[in-house]
Design a protein around this motif. Structure first.
Motif, PDB file in Angstrom:
ATOM      1  N   PRO A  95       0.810  -1.224   0.000  1.00  0.00           N
ATOM      2  CA  PRO A  95       0.000   0.000   0.000  1.00  0.00           C
ATOM      3  C   PRO A  95       0.844   1.274   0.000  1.00  0.00           C
ATOM      4  CG  PRO A  95      -0.884  -1.563   1.587  1.00  0.00           C
ATOM      5  CD  PRO A  95       0.432  -2.114   1.105  1.00  0.00           C
ATOM      6  N   GLN A  96       1.935   1.252   0.734  1.00  0.00           N
ATOM      7  CA  GLN A  96       2.806   2.422   0.781  1.00  0.00           C
ATOM      8  C   GLN A  96       3.453   2.665  -0.587  1.00  0.00           C
ATOM      9  OE1 GLN A  96       5.809   2.108   3.784  1.00  0.00           O
ATOM     10  NE2 GLN A  96       6.512   4.171   3.494  1.00  0.00           N
TER      11      GLN A  96
ATOM     12  N   TYR B  29      -7.301 -14.100   4.229  1.00  0.00           N
ATOM     13  CA  TYR B  29      -8.140 -12.919   4.488  1.00  0.00           C
ATOM     14  C   TYR B  29      -7.273 -11.674   4.665  1.00  0.00           C
ATOM     15  CZ  TYR B  29     -12.574 -15.435   5.111  1.00  0.00           C
ATOM     16  OH  TYR B  29     -13.707 -16.177   4.918  1.00  0.00           O
ATOM     17  N   GLY B  30      -6.176 -11.814   5.397  1.00  0.00           N
ATOM     18  CA  GLY B  30      -5.262 -10.687   5.576  1.00  0.00           C
ATOM     19  C   GLY B  30      -4.685 -10.206   4.263  1.00  0.00           C
ATOM     20  N   LEU B  31      -4.290 -11.140   3.408  1.00  0.00           N
ATOM     21  CA  LEU B  31      -3.745 -10.769   2.095  1.00  0.00           C
ATOM     22  C   LEU B  31      -4.826 -10.103   1.239  1.00  0.00           C
ATOM     23  CD1 LEU B  31      -1.501 -13.844   1.211  1.00  0.00           C
ATOM     24  CD2 LEU B  31      -0.862 -11.712   2.350  1.00  0.00           C
ATOM     25  N   ALA B  32      -6.055 -10.605   1.319  1.00  0.00           N
ATOM     26  CA  ALA B  32      -7.150 -10.010   0.550  1.00  0.00           C
ATOM     27  C   ALA B  32      -7.406  -8.569   0.994  1.00  0.00           C
ATOM     28  CB  ALA B  32      -8.419 -10.850   0.710  1.00  0.00           C
ATOM     29  N   ILE B  33      -7.407  -8.345   2.298  1.00  0.00           N
ATOM     30  CA  ILE B  33      -7.628  -6.989   2.818  1.00  0.00           C
ATOM     31  C   ILE B  33      -6.503  -6.064   2.373  1.00  0.00           C
ATOM     32  CG2 ILE B  33      -7.679  -5.615   4.938  1.00  0.00           C
ATOM     33  CD1 ILE B  33      -9.210  -8.042   6.196  1.00  0.00           C
ATOM     34  N   MET B  34      -5.273  -6.542   2.480  1.00  0.00           N
ATOM     35  CA  MET B  34      -4.143  -5.699   2.073  1.00  0.00           C
ATOM     36  C   MET B  34      -4.175  -5.423   0.572  1.00  0.00           C
ATOM     37  SD  MET B  34      -2.821  -4.887   4.864  1.00  0.00           S
ATOM     38  CE  MET B  34      -1.458  -3.949   4.244  1.00  0.00           C
ATOM     39  N   ALA B  35      -4.553  -6.409  -0.244  1.00  0.00           N
ATOM     40  CA  ALA B  35      -4.663  -6.189  -1.692  1.00  0.00           C
ATOM     41  C   ALA B  35      -5.758  -5.165  -1.984  1.00  0.00           C
ATOM     42  CB  ALA B  35      -4.943  -7.510  -2.412  1.00  0.00           C
TER      43      ALA B  35
END
Length: 167
Positions: free
Chosen positions: A58-59, A129-135
């Motif tokens: 994201p950064q 789920y964590g990877l999906a949220i970050m994507a």
């Protein structure tokens, strides 16, 4: 507020990267000196590497600092470059949106099946789920990167002030 979240993500990624380094060191020493590799090291390496990458994306997207190949930048006008940058941001947003969507589907499946890693039994669903949220966050950050920023602006708190290095 955003800078605190960004700084927390960077710090977490740094801690995870350090943990990845220690994990690899222990695994290599155990394998080479004692003929006993660390159980589950490959599973932990895969998970930690994915987390480090997705924490930093994201950064990178918000700052529009992806790796690029400047084939036609020298022959294009500044306006054409801005349009090409905007198109690239929109395409990145679409692609990361698709990645988020597919990771979410895979996470739902993994939770439904009770899927876990072979050696350590780490549940795969929460990681996905964590990877999906970050994507998804990367997808939004890619759209935010379309807004023109002054490249010579003061760095955010905690950011190093440096000029880009041209190699």
């Amino acid at each position: 507020m955003y800078h605190r979240i960004e700084r927390a993500a960077v710090n977490l990624a740094a801690v995870l990267l350090f943990g990845l380094m220690l994990l690899t060191f222990v695994d290599v020493v155990g394998r080479n000196l004692f003929n006993k590799p660390l159980t589950g090291a490959s599973e932990l390496t895969e998970i930690l590497l994915a987390l480090v990458i997705f924490l930093m994306l994201p950064q990178v997207a918000r700052r529009n600092e992806h790796i690029v190949i400047d084939l036609i930048d020298q022959i294009c006008s500044p306006m054409v470059r801005k349009v090409l940058d905007a198109i690239a941001c929109v395409l990145a947003s679409i692609m990361f949106g698709l990645i988020a969507w597919q990771c979410w589907i895979l996470a739902n499946r993994a939770i439904g099946y009770g899927d876990s890693t072979a050696a350590l039994g780490i549940p795969v669903g929460p990681v996905l789920y964590g990877l999906a949220i970050m994507a998804g966050i990367v997808s939004v950050a890619s759209l935010i990167a379309i807004v023109p920023r002054n490249r010579k602006a003061e760095p955010a708190p905690g950011e190093p002030a440096h000029e880009p290095v041209i190699v």
